[in-house]
Design a protein around this motif. Structure first.
Motif, PDB file in Angstrom:
ATOM      1  N   TRP A 190      18.637  32.433  39.420  1.00 51.95           N
ATOM      2  CA  TRP A 190      19.777  31.649  39.900  1.00 51.95           C
ATOM      3  C   TRP A 190      20.500  31.067  38.690  1.00 51.95           C
ATOM      4  N   ALA A 191      21.826  31.217  38.637  1.00 51.32           N
ATOM      5  CA  ALA A 191      22.605  30.744  37.492  1.00 51.32           C
ATOM      6  C   ALA A 191      22.445  29.245  37.285  1.00 51.32           C
ATOM      7  N   VAL A 192      22.223  28.493  38.361  1.00 54.87           N
ATOM      8  CA  VAL A 192      22.113  27.046  38.258  1.00 54.87           C
ATOM      9  C   VAL A 192      20.858  26.633  37.477  1.00 54.87           C
ATOM     10  N   LYS A 193      19.889  27.543  37.342  1.00 54.20           N
ATOM     11  CA  LYS A 193      18.670  27.244  36.580  1.00 54.20           C
ATOM     12  C   LYS A 193      18.864  27.420  35.074  1.00 54.20           C
ATOM     13  N   GLU A 194      19.925  28.108  34.666  1.00 50.08           N
ATOM     14  CA  GLU A 194      20.049  28.553  33.286  1.00 50.08           C
ATOM     15  C   GLU A 194      20.469  27.434  32.325  1.00 50.08           C
ATOM     16  N   TRP A 195      19.894  27.467  31.140  1.00 48.67           N
ATOM     17  CA  TRP A 195      20.346  26.633  30.027  1.00 48.67           C
ATOM     18  C   TRP A 195      21.582  27.312  29.459  1.00 48.67           C
ATOM     19  N   PRO A 196      22.596  26.565  29.009  1.00 41.24           N
ATOM     20  CA  PRO A 196      23.839  27.195  28.531  1.00 41.24           C
ATOM     21  C   PRO A 196      23.591  28.213  27.422  1.00 41.24           C
ATOM     22  N   ILE A 197      24.339  29.309  27.468  1.00 49.49           N
ATOM     23  CA  ILE A 197      24.212  30.354  26.459  1.00 49.49           C
ATOM     24  C   ILE A 197      24.564  29.821  25.073  1.00 49.49           C
ATOM     25  N   SER A 198      25.524  28.906  25.003  1.00 48.48           N
ATOM     26  CA  SER A 198      25.878  28.321  23.702  1.00 48.48           C
ATOM     27  C   SER A 198      24.698  27.560  23.102  1.00 48.48           C
ATOM     28  N   SER A 199      23.899  26.933  23.960  1.00 45.04           N
ATOM     29  CA  SER A 199      22.715  26.215  23.479  1.00 45.04           C
ATOM     30  C   SER A 199      21.654  27.193  22.982  1.00 45.04           C
ATOM     31  N   PHE A 200      21.449  28.278  23.729  1.00 39.11           N
ATOM     32  CA  PHE A 200      20.519  29.304  23.269  1.00 39.11           C
ATOM     33  C   PHE A 200      20.968  29.876  21.923  1.00 39.11           C
ATOM     34  N   GLY A 201      22.277  30.074  21.784  1.00 39.04           N
ATOM     35  CA  GLY A 201      22.803  30.610  20.534  1.00 39.04           C
ATOM     36  C   GLY A 201      22.558  29.674  19.368  1.00 39.04           C
ATOM     37  N   ALA A 202      22.796  28.380  19.587  1.00 39.19           N
ATOM     38  CA  ALA A 202      22.563  27.393  18.533  1.00 39.19           C
ATOM     39  C   ALA A 202      21.085  27.316  18.176  1.00 39.19           C
ATOM     40  N   ASP A 222      21.720  40.935  31.693  1.00 39.02           N
ATOM     41  CA  ASP A 222      21.756  39.839  30.717  1.00 39.02           C
ATOM     42  C   ASP A 222      22.283  40.289  29.357  1.00 39.02           C
ATOM     43  N   LYS A 223      22.748  41.525  29.240  1.00 40.29           N
ATOM     44  CA  LYS A 223      23.213  42.053  27.960  1.00 40.29           C
ATOM     45  C   LYS A 223      24.344  41.214  27.368  1.00 40.29           C
ATOM     46  N   ALA A 224      25.290  40.816  28.199  1.00 38.11           N
ATOM     47  CA  ALA A 224      26.423  40.032  27.689  1.00 38.11           C
ATOM     48  C   ALA A 224      25.942  38.676  27.175  1.00 38.11           C
ATOM     49  N   LYS A 225      24.981  38.090  27.843  1.00 42.65           N
ATOM     50  CA  LYS A 225      24.429  36.812  27.389  1.00 42.65           C
ATOM     51  C   LYS A 225      23.733  36.984  26.048  1.00 42.65           C
ATOM     52  N   ALA A 226      22.969  38.055  25.922  1.00 40.02           N
ATOM     53  CA  ALA A 226      22.276  38.308  24.664  1.00 40.02           C
ATOM     54  C   ALA A 226      23.257  38.519  23.523  1.00 40.02           C
ATOM     55  N   GLN A 227      24.324  39.248  23.786  1.00 38.89           N
ATOM     56  CA  GLN A 227      25.321  39.480  22.737  1.00 38.89           C
ATOM     57  C   GLN A 227      25.997  38.183  22.324  1.00 38.89           C
ATOM     58  N   ALA A 228      26.268  37.311  23.291  1.00 38.63           N
ATOM     59  CA  ALA A 228      26.877  36.012  22.977  1.00 38.63           C
ATOM     60  C   ALA A 228      25.939  35.171  22.113  1.00 38.63           C
TER      61      ALA A 228
END
Length: 337
Positions: A190-202, A222-228
């Protein structure tokens, strides 16, 4: 305690839920060591299930066909041929109750939270952890049947072939063979469970700057998230393995990790079952109900705005997870690395 010779466990989905049920499998086998145990599951979630001595047979249930009378009749014949004397439904939903009803088992049980009409088929087994962690809720069924529960153990599948394949894929991706790595799973069911991709990137950036290799995992979606995340991290030490592994390979990849980080996901529960050092990020779900359940290798960080409780396990708050700061997660990660 009554002796059972042929037991059917029904837990068909999802990945985390199947793993949560593994300690109950362990307890059942310990209390009924001579029973023939069959597990009914959707094939895509069967990867964590171990073979003998824990499970004698795995039976795949096609969810898409459960509304077909022809399929139900065929399934009934297969189930009846096993001559089950007890069925334990750990899903307690309409779809699992259908399987329980067709099982032909003389005794049909579920844990206390019978939903979607499953109470018409199963008898609820209630124990002292009615509002506790879901693993203990499932284990209460064994206690109610007169069995002894001595601890929480996860008899999860181990595959040397998948491990070798996983190592080969990591090496092909550029990870130096034999080197430690941190696993991060940015997606969630569920998207509501996710930590922001920007936070994962940092966070990936900080890990890479600390000379840690990072492996990103997840589904093909999740490929687009991984690339971000890779774009944000700006480091060759971050590797994208999303959509590149089977479930068996994913288990072995996590088994080799020095640290695992994600929100409330199936892979987080794999890491917990494998007793890997982990950081679970929670807010819209309650760690008291579905969080990693184990020893000092478990570290949960809960959003300061979380309103999730064991009684209200999923709160639709789109801003909740973003309140967990990168600094918080990094501070915990540093202590584990």
């Amino acid at each position: 305690m009554k002796e059972y010779k042929r037991i059917l466990i029904v837990k068909m989905s999802s990945l985390g839920d199947v793993i949560h049920a593994l300690p109950t499998l362990y307890a059942i086998r310990k209390n009924w060591p001579n029973a023939h145990i069959t597990w009914a599951v959707h094939e895509q979630f069967s990867g964590p299930l171990p073979g003998k001595p824990w499970i004698d047979e795995v039976l795949f249930i096609d969810k898409k066909k459960l509304k077909s009378l022809r399929y139900l009749w065929s399934l009934r014949k297969v189930l009846h041929s096993h001559m089950f004397d007890m069925c334990l439904d750990l899903q307690c939903l309409a779809k699992s109750a259908i399987v329980a009803a067709l099982s032909g088992a003389k005794e049909k049980y579920g844990y206390w939270e019978l939903r979607e009409g499953s109470q018409l088929i199963n008898k609820a087994l209630v124990g002292p952890n009615k509002y506790g962690h879901v693993i203990e809720r499932y284990l209460d069924t064994v206690r109610a049947l007169g069995g002894e529960v001595t601890g929480v153990e996860f008899p999860i599948n181990e595959s040397p072939e998948a491990a070798a394949s996983c190592i080969s894929k990591l090496t092909d991706a550029g990870l130096p063979q034999g080197h430690d790595y941190v696993v991060m799973a940015p997606g969630a069911r569920w998207a509501v469970k996710e930590w922001p991709i920007s936070s994962f990137g940092a966070l990936a950036n900080r890990l890479a700057e600390a000379k840690q290799y990072v492996v990103l995992i997840g589904a093909k979606g999740d490929k687009a998230k991984a690339q971000a995340i890779k774009d944000k991290a700006k480091s060759e030490a971050v590797f994208d393995m999303t959509g590149e592994t089977s479930l068996e390979e994913l288990i072995e990849l996590i088994r080799g990790a020095k640290l695992f980080i994600s929100a409330d996901t199936g892979p987080l529960h794999i890491a917990n079952a494998l007793k890997r050092p982990l950081i679970g990020l929670y807010g819209t779900t309650s760690p008291e109900r579905t969080g990693p359940y184990g020893g000092d290798y478990v570290h949960c960080i809960v959003s300061p705005t979380s309103k999730a409780t064991p009684e209200n396990p999923l709160v639709d708050d789109p801003d909740c997870m973003s309140q967990i700061s990168v600094d918080q997660v990094w501070a915990t990660a540093k202590t584990l690395l």
